[in-house]
Design a protein around this motif. Structure first.
Motif, mmCIF file in Angstrom:
data_model
loop_
_atom_site.group_PDB
_atom_site.id
_atom_site.type_symbol
_atom_site.label_atom_id
_atom_site.label_comp_id
_atom_site.label_asym_id
_atom_site.label_seq_id
_atom_site.Cartn_x
_atom_site.Cartn_y
_atom_site.Cartn_z
ATOM 1 N N GLU A 168 0.828 -1.206 0.000
ATOM 2 C CA GLU A 168 0.000 0.000 0.000
ATOM 3 C C GLU A 168 0.862 1.255 0.000
ATOM 4 O OE1 GLU A 168 -3.706 -2.011 2.512
ATOM 5 O OE2 GLU A 168 -2.156 -0.854 3.534
ATOM 6 N N ASN A 169 1.906 1.249 0.823
ATOM 7 C CA ASN A 169 2.791 2.411 0.888
ATOM 8 C C ASN A 169 3.503 2.637 -0.445
ATOM 9 O OD1 ASN A 169 2.103 2.806 3.577
ATOM 10 N ND2 ASN A 169 3.825 1.617 4.348
ATOM 11 N N SER A 170 3.967 1.553 -1.046
ATOM 12 C CA SER A 170 4.647 1.655 -2.332
ATOM 13 C C SER A 170 3.696 2.156 -3.417
ATOM 14 C CB SER A 170 5.230 0.304 -2.733
ATOM 15 O OG SER A 170 5.869 0.372 -3.989
ATOM 16 N N ALA A 171 2.449 1.676 -3.383
ATOM 17 C CA ALA A 171 1.462 2.097 -4.378
ATOM 18 C C ALA A 171 1.192 3.595 -4.268
ATOM 19 C CB ALA A 171 0.168 1.312 -4.192
ATOM 20 N N TYR A 172 1.044 4.096 -3.048
ATOM 21 C CA TYR A 172 0.812 5.532 -2.877
ATOM 22 C C TYR A 172 2.033 6.346 -3.306
ATOM 23 C CZ TYR A 172 -3.807 6.149 -0.814
ATOM 24 O OH TYR A 172 -5.161 6.247 -0.619
ATOM 25 N N ASP A 173 3.221 5.841 -2.998
ATOM 26 C CA ASP A 173 4.428 6.547 -3.434
ATOM 27 C C ASP A 173 4.434 6.706 -4.951
ATOM 28 O OD1 ASP A 173 5.409 6.835 -0.868
ATOM 29 O OD2 ASP A 173 6.689 5.049 -0.972
ATOM 30 N N MET B 218 -0.998 -3.398 -7.535
ATOM 31 C CA MET B 218 0.101 -3.575 -6.594
ATOM 32 C C MET B 218 -0.353 -4.155 -5.265
ATOM 33 S SD MET B 218 2.230 -0.040 -7.265
ATOM 34 C CE MET B 218 3.575 -0.561 -6.181
ATOM 35 N N THR B 219 -1.527 -3.750 -4.800
ATOM 36 C CA THR B 219 -1.982 -4.180 -3.478
ATOM 37 C C THR B 219 -2.840 -5.436 -3.497
ATOM 38 O OG1 THR B 219 -3.998 -2.841 -3.589
ATOM 39 C CG2 THR B 219 -2.001 -1.762 -2.747
ATOM 40 N N LYS B 220 -3.410 -5.750 -4.674
ATOM 41 C CA LYS B 220 -4.331 -6.889 -4.824
ATOM 42 C C LYS B 220 -5.641 -6.679 -4.083
ATOM 43 C CE LYS B 220 -1.116 -8.783 -7.222
ATOM 44 N NZ LYS B 220 -1.207 -8.692 -8.702
ATOM 45 N N ASP B 221 -5.970 -5.433 -3.792
ATOM 46 C CA ASP B 221 -7.256 -5.118 -3.176
ATOM 47 C C ASP B 221 -8.366 -5.176 -4.217
ATOM 48 O OD1 ASP B 221 -6.476 -4.607 -0.502
ATOM 49 O OD2 ASP B 221 -5.671 -2.656 -1.096
ATOM 50 N N ILE B 222 -9.594 -5.049 -3.753
ATOM 51 C CA ILE B 222 -10.755 -5.043 -4.644
ATOM 52 C C ILE B 222 -11.071 -3.599 -5.017
ATOM 53 C CG2 ILE B 222 -13.206 -5.596 -4.851
ATOM 54 C CD1 ILE B 222 -12.752 -7.776 -2.733
ATOM 55 N N PRO B 223 -11.058 -3.250 -6.294
ATOM 56 C CA PRO B 223 -11.379 -1.878 -6.691
ATOM 57 C C PRO B 223 -12.871 -1.615 -6.568
ATOM 58 C CG PRO B 223 -11.114 -3.232 -8.640
ATOM 59 C CD PRO B 223 -10.766 -4.111 -7.463
ATOM 60 N N VAL B 224 -13.238 -0.355 -6.352
ATOM 61 C CA VAL B 224 -14.663 -0.046 -6.260
ATOM 62 C C VAL B 224 -15.280 0.179 -7.639
ATOM 63 C CG1 VAL B 224 -14.422 0.986 -3.973
ATOM 64 C CG2 VAL B 224 -14.322 2.454 -5.986
ATOM 65 N N ARG B 225 -14.487 0.548 -8.612
ATOM 66 C CA ARG B 225 -15.034 0.874 -9.931
ATOM 67 C C ARG B 225 -15.322 -0.382 -10.752
ATOM 68 N NH1 ARG B 225 -15.218 6.083 -11.465
ATOM 69 N NH2 ARG B 225 -14.204 7.580 -10.059
ATOM 70 N N GLU C 104 -7.448 5.170 -13.944
ATOM 71 C CA GLU C 104 -6.015 4.900 -14.058
ATOM 72 C C GLU C 104 -5.363 4.701 -12.703
ATOM 73 O OE1 GLU C 104 -4.319 4.171 -16.599
ATOM 74 O OE2 GLU C 104 -5.747 4.683 -18.184
ATOM 75 N N GLY C 105 -5.648 5.616 -11.763
ATOM 76 C CA GLY C 105 -5.040 5.514 -10.444
ATOM 77 C C GLY C 105 -5.480 4.273 -9.701
ATOM 78 N N GLN C 106 -6.773 3.977 -9.785
ATOM 79 C CA GLN C 106 -7.305 2.807 -9.086
ATOM 80 C C GLN C 106 -6.717 1.513 -9.649
ATOM 81 O OE1 GLN C 106 -11.794 1.380 -8.318
ATOM 82 N NE2 GLN C 106 -11.360 3.472 -7.684
ATOM 83 N N LYS C 107 -6.607 1.453 -10.949
ATOM 84 C CA LYS C 107 -6.035 0.258 -11.576
ATOM 85 C C LYS C 107 -4.577 0.078 -11.171
ATOM 86 C CE LYS C 107 -5.508 -2.021 -16.073
ATOM 87 N NZ LYS C 107 -5.715 -1.884 -17.539
ATOM 88 N N SER D 258 -15.378 -0.639 -13.940
ATOM 89 C CA SER D 258 -14.474 -0.732 -15.084
ATOM 90 C C SER D 258 -13.153 -1.378 -14.719
ATOM 91 C CB SER D 258 -14.221 0.662 -15.674
ATOM 92 O OG SER D 258 -13.669 1.534 -14.698
ATOM 93 N N VAL D 259 -12.625 -1.065 -13.537
ATOM 94 C CA VAL D 259 -11.349 -1.634 -13.116
ATOM 95 C C VAL D 259 -11.520 -3.108 -12.758
ATOM 96 C CG1 VAL D 259 -9.436 -1.462 -11.488
ATOM 97 C CG2 VAL D 259 -10.549 0.620 -12.310
ATOM 98 N N ALA D 260 -12.575 -3.418 -12.012
ATOM 99 C CA ALA D 260 -12.827 -4.812 -11.636
ATOM 100 C C ALA D 260 -13.013 -5.696 -12.860
ATOM 101 C CB ALA D 260 -14.049 -4.900 -10.734
ATOM 102 N N LYS D 261 -13.669 -5.151 -13.879
ATOM 103 C CA LYS D 261 -13.950 -5.913 -15.083
ATOM 104 C C LYS D 261 -12.673 -6.276 -15.831
ATOM 105 C CE LYS D 261 -16.831 -5.762 -19.258
ATOM 106 N NZ LYS D 261 -17.800 -4.939 -20.038
ATOM 107 N N GLU D 262 -11.657 -5.428 -15.738
ATOM 108 C CA GLU D 262 -10.435 -5.644 -16.498
ATOM 109 C C GLU D 262 -9.439 -6.582 -15.830
ATOM 110 O OE1 GLU D 262 -8.281 -2.568 -18.228
ATOM 111 O OE2 GLU D 262 -10.002 -1.593 -19.164
ATOM 112 N N ILE D 263 -9.620 -6.852 -14.550
ATOM 113 C CA ILE D 263 -8.683 -7.708 -13.821
ATOM 114 C C ILE D 263 -9.244 -9.120 -13.790
ATOM 115 C CG2 ILE D 263 -7.481 -8.083 -11.635
ATOM 116 C CD1 ILE D 263 -7.674 -5.072 -11.161
#
Length: 445
Positions: A58-63, A360-367, A352-355, A369-374
């Motif tokens: 998470e820290n690396s993703a935000y960086d 990197m974190t393997k979390d579940i996106p809220v959007r 873009e940011g959410q994807k 469009s992003v969930a559909k692409e993974i």
């Protein structure tokens, strides 16, 4: 001189009241003119951003998100401050009460209403309607960040829980396996029937841990409120002002009794378990989160998904329901650079940011469009968590007294199950505490 220690909980409650008092008197709350006078984005725009410090991913993703944003927006500098989780809420509330909040802040969904009620957050509804691609976010998810008809936070990720069960134990007892279909859960009565057959107390094996035992109030809200909803009950009124007529409804009391009976009447649940009881074979079923999949894979490699255990949607009774809402981004109502702050927030929580973040974190996106692409999010077992959130997610009560309310409800589950107190008595006392907390808040205005 030795410093006198004050309990963190008391500090937070004090600041909640202080902020509520500011909300009532409009002290510290910017006027519409102040809010609308945000400076245009210039080469000298600097934004402060506070967030709770997470794990390495998470820290690396935000960086990387911050670096990417500043690369694409050279006129904006983001000064990010990761703060340890244990200190975060107290420091943030103190900064707001002192009139020196960060421009952008991360806030856990259940705490949003107290900040919004205090006038500390900038409404984001117009921003979302303008260029936030609002239709890409499930309405039930947005509801977790909406207070008094205004959206106050931009969501980034979700987490979710499901029914984990020992497949080999089910097969050995000839019990039909629960469906993997996210929209075809088994009922709590079916869970109880299976748990009775699977419980072997002489071997230290129990049928079901229905809500991760007894933890803090926050965990209670996340794991136990869905049981109340699944039985058709509620915790608070839609406007978050009282629990009268909701926590004491027949449906809510039925859910609490059912939960307690798993321990006391049916004895298919235990108050204490050894470490990691599910992968070690001491627990046949458990309600757990998507994060446990990686934990089992890393620490119990011989306990394999699809062979030793499987995942199914959360049980239902009257209806399906799962709690939603996680850490999200908000903008301070005192920020002098609201437009620039929204540019950053919209970048991080947008497509873009959410994807980038969830890759990197393997979390579940809220959007959507992003969930559909993974790919993995559209396949078993992750599709169970995703579909549940998108179609059956419900926000925990949106109320400025969430900490006090949650603590009162947590005590009900403990008193009724561990203390074997009457449901009626415990619920009645909880309602008095909740109503008193709201009355105190109103008195500060």
């Amino acid at each position: 001189m030795k410093e006198k220690k004050i309990k963190p909980g008391l500090v937070i409650v004090f600041i909640i009241v202080l902020l509520a008092g500011c909300a009532g008197s409009d002290a510290g709350r910017p006027s519409p003119a102040e809010t609308d006078s945000s400076e245009p984005v210039t080469e000298k725009t600097t934004l402060t951003f506070w967030r709770n410090s997470g794990n390495n991913a998470e820290n690396s993703a935000y960086d990387q998100l911050v670096a990417r944003f500043m690369e694409e927006n050279p006129g904006i500098t983001i000064k990010m401050s990761p703060i340890p989780y244990a200190d975060y809420d107290t420091k943030l509330r103190t900064s707001i009460a002192s009139g020196q909040p960060p421009d952008i802040m991360s806030i856990d969904a259940p705490n949003m209403a107290s900040y919004a009620e205090a006038g500390a957050l900038l409404p984001l509804t117009d921003y979302f309607n303008s260029d936030g691609n609002i239709e890409d976010i499930p309405p039930s998810t947005l509801s977790a960040y909406t207070y008094k008809d205004e959206i106050y936070m931009a969501p980034l990720t979700e987490s979710s829980i499901a029914l984990f069960y020992n497949k080999k134990m089910f097969e050995a007892k000839g019990i039909p396996l629960p469906s993997r279909n996210p929209e075809q859960p088994i009922t709590w009565d079916q869970v109880l029937d299976a748990a009775r057959k699977l419980t072997e107390p002489d071997k230290g094996i129990y049928g079901i841990d229905p809500a991760q035992g007894f933890q803090n109030a926050g965990a209670t809200a996340y794991f136990k409120y869905p049981i109340i909803w699944q039985f058709g009950g509620e915790v608070m009124s839609p406007d978050g002002t009282t629990s009268q007529g909701y926590l004491d409804s027949a449906e809510t009391k039925k859910a609490i009794r059912f939960y307690s009976d798993l321990y006391n009447a049916h004895k298919v649940s235990a108050l204490e378990y050894p470490p990691d009881p599910f992968p070690s074979g001491k627990l046949a079923m458990t309600i757990d989160g998507s994060w446990s999949l990686s934990h089992f894979a890393a620490n119990f490699p011989d306990f394999k998904l699809g062979e030793d255990y499987d995942v199914a949607p959360l049980p239902k009774e009257a209806e399906q329901a799962v709690a939603n809402g996680s850490w999200a981004l908000a903008i301070s109502s005192r920020s002098g650079n609201a437009e620039a702050a929204w540019e950053f927030v919209n970048f991080v929580t947008g497509y873009e940011g959410q994807k980038m973040y969830v890759s990197m974190t393997k979390d579940i996106p809220v959007r959507y469009s992003v969930a559909k692409e993974i790919g993995e999010l559209n396949e078993y077992p992750m599709n169970i968590f995703v579909v549940q959130n998108q179609r059956f997610g419900r926000s925990r009560p949106i109320t400025p007294i969430f900490p006090q309310m949650s603590e009162a409800v947590n005590k009900v589950f403990e008193e009724v199950t561990i203390g074997k107190r009457s449901v009626d008595e415990s619920v009645a006392e909880a309602i008095k505490k909740i109503d008193a907390a709201y009355s105190l808040l109103e008195a500060q205005k």
